[in-house]
Write a protein that holds these residues in place. Structure first.
Motif, PDB file in Angstrom:
ATOM      1  N   CYS A 140      -3.371  -8.854  -1.330  1.00 28.91           N
ATOM      2  CA  CYS A 140      -4.378  -9.225  -0.324  1.00 28.91           C
ATOM      3  C   CYS A 140      -4.731 -10.706  -0.414  1.00 28.91           C
ATOM      4  CB  CYS A 140      -5.657  -8.410  -0.522  1.00 28.91           C
ATOM      5  SG  CYS A 140      -5.639  -6.799   0.219  1.00 28.91           S
ATOM      6  N   SER A 194      -5.905   0.658   2.871  1.00 26.81           N
ATOM      7  CA  SER A 194      -5.631   1.914   3.566  1.00 26.81           C
ATOM      8  C   SER A 194      -4.325   2.533   3.100  1.00 26.81           C
ATOM      9  CB  SER A 194      -5.597   1.686   5.080  1.00 26.81           C
ATOM     10  OG  SER A 194      -4.429   0.973   5.464  1.00 26.81           O
ATOM     11  N   LYS A 195      -3.463   1.726   2.486  1.00 29.79           N
ATOM     12  CA  LYS A 195      -2.184   2.215   1.983  1.00 29.79           C
ATOM     13  C   LYS A 195      -2.218   2.523   0.490  1.00 29.79           C
ATOM     14  CE  LYS A 195       0.091  -0.672   5.451  1.00 29.79           C
ATOM     15  NZ  LYS A 195       0.976  -1.848   5.668  1.00 29.79           N
ATOM     16  N   SER A 200     -11.335   5.030   3.435  1.00 29.59           N
ATOM     17  CA  SER A 200     -10.415   3.908   3.636  1.00 29.59           C
ATOM     18  C   SER A 200      -9.063   4.346   4.182  1.00 29.59           C
ATOM     19  CB  SER A 200     -10.220   3.146   2.320  1.00 29.59           C
ATOM     20  OG  SER A 200      -9.691   4.000   1.330  1.00 29.59           O
ATOM     21  N   ARG A 201      -8.804   5.644   4.168  1.00 23.55           N
ATOM     22  CA  ARG A 201      -7.522   6.148   4.658  1.00 23.55           C
ATOM     23  C   ARG A 201      -7.681   7.592   5.095  1.00 23.55           C
ATOM     24  NH1 ARG A 201      -4.461   8.471   0.380  1.00 23.55           N
ATOM     25  NH2 ARG A 201      -2.559   7.499   1.154  1.00 23.55           N
ATOM     26  N   ASN A 216      -9.774  -7.743   8.075  1.00 25.99           N
ATOM     27  CA  ASN A 216      -8.692  -6.869   8.528  1.00 25.99           C
ATOM     28  C   ASN A 216      -7.554  -6.816   7.517  1.00 25.99           C
ATOM     29  OD1 ASN A 216     -10.116  -6.366  10.862  1.00 25.99           O
ATOM     30  ND2 ASN A 216      -8.994  -7.848  12.101  1.00 25.99           N
ATOM     31  N   SER A 217      -7.281  -7.928   6.868  1.00 28.09           N
ATOM     32  CA  SER A 217      -6.216  -7.975   5.868  1.00 28.09           C
ATOM     33  C   SER A 217      -6.507  -7.013   4.720  1.00 28.09           C
ATOM     34  CB  SER A 217      -6.053  -9.401   5.334  1.00 28.09           C
ATOM     35  OG  SER A 217      -5.102  -9.433   4.287  1.00 28.09           O
ATOM     36  N   ARG A 232      -8.677  -4.441   4.710  1.00 28.61           N
ATOM     37  CA  ARG A 232      -8.734  -3.057   5.205  1.00 28.61           C
ATOM     38  C   ARG A 232      -7.334  -2.465   5.342  1.00 28.61           C
ATOM     39  NH1 ARG A 232     -13.872  -0.563   5.206  1.00 28.61           N
ATOM     40  NH2 ARG A 232     -15.429  -2.140   5.729  1.00 28.61           N
ATOM     41  N   ARG A 233      -6.410  -3.235   5.892  1.00 29.83           N
ATOM     42  CA  ARG A 233      -5.040  -2.737   6.056  1.00 29.83           C
ATOM     43  C   ARG A 233      -4.409  -2.411   4.712  1.00 29.83           C
ATOM     44  NH1 ARG A 233      -4.521  -6.937   9.820  1.00 29.83           N
ATOM     45  NH2 ARG A 233      -3.512  -8.219   8.223  1.00 29.83           N
ATOM     46  N   ALA A 234      -4.600  -3.307   3.758  1.00 27.19           N
ATOM     47  CA  ALA A 234      -3.956  -3.131   2.456  1.00 27.19           C
ATOM     48  C   ALA A 234      -4.495  -1.918   1.710  1.00 27.19           C
ATOM     49  CB  ALA A 234      -4.131  -4.396   1.615  1.00 27.19           C
ATOM     50  N   ASP A 286      -2.071 -12.707   1.108  1.00 30.58           N
ATOM     51  CA  ASP A 286      -2.044 -12.550   2.560  1.00 30.58           C
ATOM     52  C   ASP A 286      -3.161 -13.355   3.224  1.00 30.58           C
ATOM     53  OD1 ASP A 286      -0.925 -11.191   4.943  1.00 30.58           O
ATOM     54  OD2 ASP A 286      -2.915 -10.294   5.051  1.00 30.58           O
ATOM     55  N   THR A 289      -2.362  -4.196  -5.271  1.00 32.08           N
ATOM     56  CA  THR A 289      -2.682  -4.230  -3.844  1.00 32.08           C
ATOM     57  C   THR A 289      -3.624  -5.379  -3.526  1.00 32.08           C
ATOM     58  OG1 THR A 289      -2.349  -1.849  -3.518  1.00 32.08           O
ATOM     59  CG2 THR A 289      -3.805  -2.965  -1.958  1.00 32.08           C
TER      60      THR A 289
END
Length: 328
Positions: free
Chosen positions: A33, A76-77, A95-96, A69-70, A72-74, A36, A29
């Motif tokens: 990141c 969270s999954k 985180s999720r 943000n990149s 955090r999004r990653a 990304d 993950t």
């Protein structure tokens, strides 16, 4: 190298089932990141203030926010990352959306600096991302040398690379360098499986004196810089913590110094910068100490997410020399 080959190599170096989530989910993950963020930076032709400040009072740039943000999004999954905090938002938060009874037995908190060196990004210099991975839900009051099990440095320059280190009980520490492709893990290649700071003799010796202005007010620091010059060390300092430390790892030698003096207080965040960097340097055979008292960076638990300190890190013999010079 295909992602399955990289995953297979990671599993071979960290075969314990206790860290399966780290190898199969968390590290992949974070590699994605890095890819990304690299793409985000390449598209951000205009670097500007975002109109906000982080918790430390530093003005945020648009690229700081995008990198934050990149990540955090990653994460969270990622089911194995249950809490996270960053230099931009230094509060450990979930985180999720996860119920307490659904948290896996193997779980981590991630602490990160999304874009270190943002002050030098406008002239298009190399910058980086710093990430520490800790066992459990919090990094507070934990012994860093035991609970921070992995670290990732993303390096954004002419190429995008990453340095990954992990150290767990019963296994040899690992420090490896990756070439990160545009598609993340899918086209990431292993550059070196064993990143090491070399021993003497050295063909070239490097030094990176951060906050050089402090030497004007501190005789010990001035004397130390003068000794490096007199002994024909090569200056390699960009103003970016990640590229300056990674330079030493690539060249096999180097000393990075960010002193603490009466006129220059500690600036580097222990959790978001110092702990991950120290793990990487130690896994590569070097040392990382606090110049204020000479203690190892990873030997002191964190009492507050906002704590700062200085840093001396790199080739072990050079760190010992600097320690003696600054604390004599």
């Amino acid at each position: 190298m295909a992602d399955s080959d990289l995953a297979r190599y990671l599993r071979s170096t960290l075969p314990s089932e206790a860290y399966k989530g780290l190898v199969d989910s968390v590290l992949p993950t974070l590699i994605d990141c890095i890819a990304d963020i690299s793409k985000v930076l390449k598209k951000s032709q205009h670097v500007s203030r975002a109109g906000s400040a982080n918790a430390f009072g530093d003005d945020q740039l648009n690229v700081d926010v995008l990198a934050e943000n990149s990540i955090r999004r990653a994460i969270s999954k990622c089911p194995f990352v249950v809490t996270a905090s960053s230099e931009e938002d230094p509060i450990e938060r979930g985180s999720r959306e996860t119920e307490a009874d659904s948290i896996p037995e193997e779980h981590y908190t991630v602490a990160f600096d999304p874009l270190d060196g943002s002050s030098i990004i406008a002239p298009n210099w190399t910058v980086g991302t710093i990430i520490g991975i800790w066992q459990g839900k919090t990094a507070l009051d934990q012994l860093p040398s035991a609970k921070q099990v992995a670290a990732v440095l993303g390096v954004y320059g002419p190429r995008t690379t990453a340095v990954i280190s992990f150290r767990v009980p019963g296994l040899n520490p690992v420090c490896m360098e990756l070439g990160v492709g545009e598609n993340g893990l899918e086209d990431t290649e292993i550059i070196r499986t064993d990143v090491r700071l070399a021993g003497p003799p050295f063909q070239t010796r490097y030094f990176a004196p951060a906050n050089l202005r402090a030497a004007a007010d501190d005789a010990k620091y001035m004397g130390l810089v003068s000794k490096f010059i007199q002994n024909r060390y090569t200056l390699r300092y960009s103003g970016g913590l990640v590229p300056d430390v990674v330079h030493a790892l690539v060249k096999g030698h180097g000393i990075y110094i960010s002193p603490v003096t009466a006129a220059s207080k500690a600036k580097l965040r222990r959790l978001y910068e110092l702990f991950p960097l120290a793990l990487v340097v130690e896994c590569a055979g070097g040392k990382a100490i606090d110049p204020a008292d000479g203690t190892n960076i990873l030997d002191k638990p964190l009492g507050d997410l906002n704590e700062t300190a200085g840093l001396v890190c790199g080739t072990a013999d050079e760190v010992d020399f600097v320690k003696k010079a600054l604390l004599a």
